[in-house]
Design an enzyme around this catalytic site. Structure first.
Site: not given
Ligand SMILES: Cc1ncc(C[n+]2csc(CCOP(=O)(O)OP(=O)(O)O)c2C)c(N)n1
Ligand SMILES: [Mg+2]
Length: 694
Positions: A37, A437, A498
């Site tokens: 990214h 939790e 549970h």
């Molecule tokens: C628990 C989890 N679910 C999904 C992802 C996949 N994922 C990576 S970045 C992202 C989107 C993130 O959006 P944001 O936090 O707004 O970051 P930006 O794109 O603005 O950098 C997702 C869904 C992940 N890393 N962790």
């Protein structure tokens, strides 16, 4: 100002040059890896830069300095932001032995190897790989949750070890989180806890870029984040332009001036999409820009379009003059302070030092109980609570609590002086995580990377609610101790919602995780001892609600066998068993009972207690063969859970007694009959196994 030109730049221009260096390093690394990214690091570069350069109390020459400020990148997909910053700041590498080296943690060469095998620049930040990465992030929300545990740890350390004139601990925790983090439940739980505990050493910077992977964030996220955090009891401030370093500086100052609650800085930013014509596009990001966009973007930054991995002259020097100089001075002052402290308070200093090395204090296992044989016995949660209360007195930094089940989990520290950890008493050792939790698990990980030994309790069934944090502890090799009680249908009336079934099998599948299900009170003592020695991963203590007999150790083998994961508890005369009965936890006594009855019938049965598969698997082949001789094919396993996996030990001709459906709500005695957890069933299975093996 074009980077690379031989002009002297100062002030705001130099700031911009540094920020654009972070950006272009991220762009080039992602492009070269053809994966990752670039947008998030591009948008966030000024936020990280102004924090590191102007605020963070961090010495790149000594990244393990215990009183350093912590920087957590909860938006782990922006990992290049962190790597570029660690490189430019010149953070040194600390090797796995904990020794500081002259080497850079992240070199330019490592940045060029972003996301490649065995590099120090993996796709998401991994704390056990890269010095300067304070915790492992990537699963969104976890870093934010960890940061609350780090803030708890700092408050506890300060309350416990600071003395008048000796502020040994006074560090802050800064966390960058994005829309994804703030959408995740774990971060919400953790923010609620942090607000409740008034953790004013905690600052989250929220990257309000209004975009997520699928497109505009408002497609799925429209709540008023600021109001939500005000509701949690946080101080909330806003920076309306991420590129405005003055405004960012004022926001950090607001945080530093806030003494009664955590701070959220909402930073309005634009994710980097490359050239301006792409800026308002809602097409998916989270992928390399492509060569063409890379050039256009660089042009837009006033960067030489063809330069790759360019670090203009003056940038690293500028970091050295900023974070480097400030951090170095602060750390040197601290070293002096700590050396005086060591003279004045040698015992406290010794504790701090041992903690950093994950060692135990002398006498950590003194006064541990032994339990006399008792047919009625005691629940393993009870005996575990007694052991914990002794250990916590011997090991000052063993601290923890439960997710609102202290009385059920027996995790409450009841000895005098243990105290409650609260907003008005940060030195207490009893944490009240509340019914959270997931945040508890995340906070435990944050406490653990801060070198405390945290424990946390809940019902075993609700391990599902914090499972992602167990996985991360296992991955980042941090020792946390989960105390899971009510470990089977043996809990009775609360019923199938549970009653754990598949949890044992599924948690045994997590690498680098030790599942320990002791079979009586004395095995509990040994299990705790073993847990205290495990310093590189999570330990899950799995304990019964119901009483189970305390075995007569003068008749059967010593519980010290727990240290080997599995051991021969009771044997056939001459050691030539016709059948091996094996069990963990509350089913062990059924095997012992069956063994006695078979003996009366003249059948030689061996009982193998198997509290931990993982520890047993670590033993050498000769030991394993001595416990489970391959010549004996008649084998029975008994465990109040899914049988998945026991095939490994009983073989194709063996018998597995376990649970094949969800439980039911009824008194335990009735469930025991209904689901067949009686001596008779074990005897029946033993005979079948003997017959099948013939
Ligand atoms: C628990 C989890 N679910 C999904 C992802 C996949 N994922 C990576 S970045 C992202 C989107 C993130 O959006 P944001 O936090 O707004 O970051 P930006 O794109 O603005 O950098 C997702 C869904 C992940 N890393 N962790
Ligand atoms: Mg976003």
């Amino acid at each position: 100002m074009v980077a690379g030109e031989q002009t002297v730049v100062t002030g705001a221009q130099l700031d911009t040059l540094c920020i654009n260096t972070i950006r272009t390093l991220a762009i080039d690394a992602v492009q070269q890896a053809n994966s990752g990214h670039p947008g998030a690091p591009m948008g966030l570069a000024p936020v990280a830069y102004s924090l590191w350069q102007n605020v963070l109390r961090y010495d790149p020459e000594d990244p393990a300095w215990p009183n350093r400020d912590r920087f957590v990148l909860s938006a782990g997909h922006a990992s290049m932001l962190l790597y570029a910053t660690l490189y430019l700041a010149g953070v040194r590498y600390v090797n796995p032995e904990g020794e500081l080296t002259k080497e850079l943690s992240v070199s330019l060469d490592q940045i060029k190897r972003f996301r490649q095998l065995d590099s120090r620049t993996p796709g998401h930040p991994e704390s056990f790989v890269t010095t300067g990465v304070e915790t492992t992030t990537g699963p969104l929300g976890q870093g934010a949750g960890n940061s609350v545990g780090m803030a708890i740890a700092e408050r506890w350390l300060a309350a416990t070890y600071n003395r008048p004139g000796f502020e040994i601990f006074n560090y802050n925790i800064y966390t960058i989180c994005g829309d994804g983090d703030l959408m995740e439940g774990v971060a919400s739980e953790a923010a609620s806890l942090a607000g409740h505990l008034k953790l004013s050493n905690l600052c989250w910077m929220y990257d309000n870029n209004k975009v997520t992977l699928d497109g505009p964030a408002p497609w799925s996220f429209s709540e008023d984040v600021m109001t939500r955090f005000v509701g949690y009891g946080w101080n909330v401030t806003r920076v309306s332009d991420a590129n405005d370093l003055d405004m960012l500086g004022r926001a950090y100052k607001t945080f530093l001036d806030t003494r009664d609650r955590p701070t959220l800085i909402v930073v309005d930013s634009h994710i980097g999409y490359g050239s301006p014509n792409k800026h308002d596009s809602s097409e998916a990001h989270g992928e390399p820009l492509g060569e063409n966009e890379v050039r256009l973007t660089k042009k837009n930054y006033g960067w030489p379009e063809d330069a790759k991995f360019l670090v203009p002259e003056g940038v690293q020097e500028h970091f050295r003059e900023g974070v480097g100089k400030r951090g170095g001075q602060l750390r040197a002052q601290w070293d002096k302070l700590f050396s005086n402290y060591t003279e004045k308070f040698p015992e406290l200093a010794d504790q701090i030092n041992r903690m950093q090395r994950r060692e135990l204090p002398d006498g950590w296992d003194k006064n541990l109980p032994t339990f006399p044989a008792d047919a009625k016995g005691i629940a393993t949660r009870e005996s575990a609570g007694k052991v914990l209360n002794v250990l916590a007195q011997n090991v000052p930094w063993l601290i923890g609590g439960s997710a609102d089940l202290g009385n059920s989990n027996k995790t409450t520290l009841k000895y005098e002086g243990a105290g409650n950890f609260s907003a008005t008493s940060y030195g207490g050792k009893n944490l009240h995580f509340g019914v959270r939790e997931h945040a508890m698990g995340a906070a435990m990980n944050g406490m653990s990377v801060s070198k405390l030994r945290p424990f946390g309790g809940t019902f075993f069934n609700f391990s599902d609610y914090l499972r992602p944090t167990i996985r991360l502890a296992a991955l980042m090799e941090t020792p946390v101790i989960h105390v899971f009680t009510h470990d089977s249908i043996g809990l009775g009336e609360d019923g199938p919602t549970h009653q754990p079934i598949e949890q044992l099998a599924s948690l045994r599948a997590v690498p680098n995780t030790v599942v320990l299900r002791p079979g009586d009170a004395n095995e509990v003592v040994e299990a705790w001892k073993l847990a205290m020695h495990i310093s590189h991963g999570p330990v899950l203590l799995v304990l019964s609600r119901q009483a189970i007999p305390t075995l007569d150790r003068s008749k059967y083998a010593s519980a010290a066998g727990v240290g080997k994961g599995a051991y021969v508890l009771a044997d056939a005369p001459g050691g030539k068993p016709a059948v091996i009965l094996m069990a963990s936890g509350s089913e062990l006594y059924l095997c012992v009972d069956a063994h006695e009855k078979l003996k009366a019938e003249g059948v030689n049965a061996r009982v193998v207690s198997m509290p931990s598969w993982e520890i047993f698997e670590k033993q050498d082949a000769a030991y394993k063969e001595s416990v489970l001789p391959s010549s004996v094919m008649a084998r029975v396993s008994v465990e109040l859970g899914a049988t998945l996996g026991w095939e490994r030990y009983v073989g194709l001709k063996g018998q597995m007694i376990g649970m094949h459906r969800f439980g039911a709500s009824a008194p335990w005695k009735d469930l025991q009959k209904k689901f067949g957890f009686t001596t008779d069933i074990v005897l029946d299975a033993a005979r079948k196994a003997i017959a099948a093996a013939k």
